[in-house]
Write a protein that holds these residues in place. Structure first.
Motif, PDB file in Angstrom:
ATOM      1  N   HIS A   3       0.828  -1.205   0.000  1.00 42.06           N
ATOM      2  CA  HIS A   3       0.000   0.000   0.000  1.00 42.06           C
ATOM      3  C   HIS A   3       0.861   1.253   0.000  1.00 42.06           C
ATOM      4  O   HIS A   3       1.997   1.254   0.478  1.00 42.06           O
ATOM      5  N   PHE A   7      -1.651   6.332   2.383  1.00 40.57           N
ATOM      6  CA  PHE A   7      -2.736   5.478   2.857  1.00 40.57           C
ATOM      7  C   PHE A   7      -2.344   4.829   4.183  1.00 40.57           C
ATOM      8  O   PHE A   7      -3.118   4.831   5.150  1.00 40.57           O
ATOM      9  N   CYS A  82     -11.901  -6.508   5.890  1.00 38.97           N
ATOM     10  CA  CYS A  82     -11.712  -6.261   4.456  1.00 38.97           C
ATOM     11  C   CYS A  82     -10.760  -7.337   3.962  1.00 38.97           C
ATOM     12  O   CYS A  82     -10.742  -8.454   4.479  1.00 38.97           O
ATOM     13  N   SER A  83      -9.956  -7.036   3.001  1.00 39.75           N
ATOM     14  CA  SER A  83      -9.051  -8.040   2.459  1.00 39.75           C
ATOM     15  C   SER A  83      -7.782  -8.173   3.298  1.00 39.75           C
ATOM     16  O   SER A  83      -7.355  -9.277   3.620  1.00 39.75           O
ATOM     17  N   GLY A  84      -7.212  -7.031   3.646  1.00 40.14           N
ATOM     18  CA  GLY A  84      -5.928  -7.077   4.340  1.00 40.14           C
ATOM     19  C   GLY A  84      -5.926  -6.445   5.719  1.00 40.14           C
ATOM     20  O   GLY A  84      -4.894  -6.412   6.380  1.00 40.14           O
ATOM     21  N   GLY A  85      -7.056  -5.920   6.142  1.00 41.31           N
ATOM     22  CA  GLY A  85      -7.134  -5.319   7.474  1.00 41.31           C
ATOM     23  C   GLY A  85      -6.788  -3.840   7.513  1.00 41.31           C
ATOM     24  O   GLY A  85      -6.537  -3.299   8.595  1.00 41.31           O
ATOM     25  N   PHE A  86      -6.789  -3.200   6.375  1.00 41.46           N
ATOM     26  CA  PHE A  86      -6.489  -1.759   6.325  1.00 41.46           C
ATOM     27  C   PHE A  86      -7.769  -0.938   6.158  1.00 41.46           C
ATOM     28  O   PHE A  86      -8.078  -0.061   6.979  1.00 41.46           O
ATOM     29  N   ARG A  87      -8.544  -1.233   5.097  1.00 38.00           N
ATOM     30  CA  ARG A  87      -9.794  -0.484   4.876  1.00 38.00           C
ATOM     31  C   ARG A  87     -10.730  -0.626   6.077  1.00 38.00           C
ATOM     32  O   ARG A  87     -11.455   0.317   6.431  1.00 38.00           O
TER      33      ARG A  87
HETATM   34  O1  LIG Z   1      -5.698  -4.416   1.574  1.00 39.46           O
HETATM   35  S1  LIG Z   1      -6.925  -3.904   2.283  1.00 39.46           S
HETATM   36  O2  LIG Z   1      -8.120  -4.675   1.857  1.00 39.46           O
HETATM   37  O3  LIG Z   1      -6.733  -4.039   3.703  1.00 39.46           O
HETATM   38  S2  LIG Z   1      -7.113  -2.111   1.840  1.00 39.46           S
END
Ligand SMILES: O=S(=O)([O-])[S-]
Length: 123
Positions: A3, A7, A82-87
């Motif tokens: 990322h 962000f 989410c996918s990676g724990g960021f969003r």
């Molecule tokens: O990679 S993400 O889904 O956490 S933004």
């Protein structure tokens, strides 16, 4: 995916206010039938490809607009992923600002859920 630094800066800043839950703990909550709502904040197309069983879908793009129409009681425990724990950290931070008082973000998101041997259910 690596990322972008700007962000990551806002995610790390939000993490100072957001509690995270690991996959083992989430799995035990599911197994124990603990009362909470699991919210998949990924895009509709990602959710349609499979999601953690029992998750509802409210994408990050509309969660602030729509969550009060779905979750009326702001004290209900919520786990966002989410996918990676960021969003999900950003979404959790915003809904906490709206008054939701028991919110967690899944560490490592659905990728970590899957790579640690757990499964999706098809939607
Ligand atoms: O990679 S993400 O889904 O956490 S933004």
């Amino acid at each position: 995916m690596q990322h972008a630094p700007g962000f990551l800066d806002i995610v790390n800043e939000a993490k100072t206010r957001v509690s995270e839950i690991d996959a083992d703990t989430l799995e035990s909550w599911i197994t124990q039938n603990k009362s909470f709502v699991l919210i998949d904040v990924r895009e509709q197309s990602e959710f349609a490809d499979g999601a953690i069983a029992k998750a509802i879908h409210i994408s990050k793009g509309v969660i602030e607009r729509d969550i009060e129409k779905t979750i009326f009681d702001k004290s209900v425990p919520l786990v966002l992923y989410c996918s990676g724990g960021f969003r999900s950290v950003l979404a959790a931070d915003n809904i906490q600002k709206m008054g939701y008082s028991a919110v967690w973000s899944l560490t490592g998101g659905s990728k970590n859920w899957l790579t640690t041997g757990r499964e999706f259910s098809q939607k």
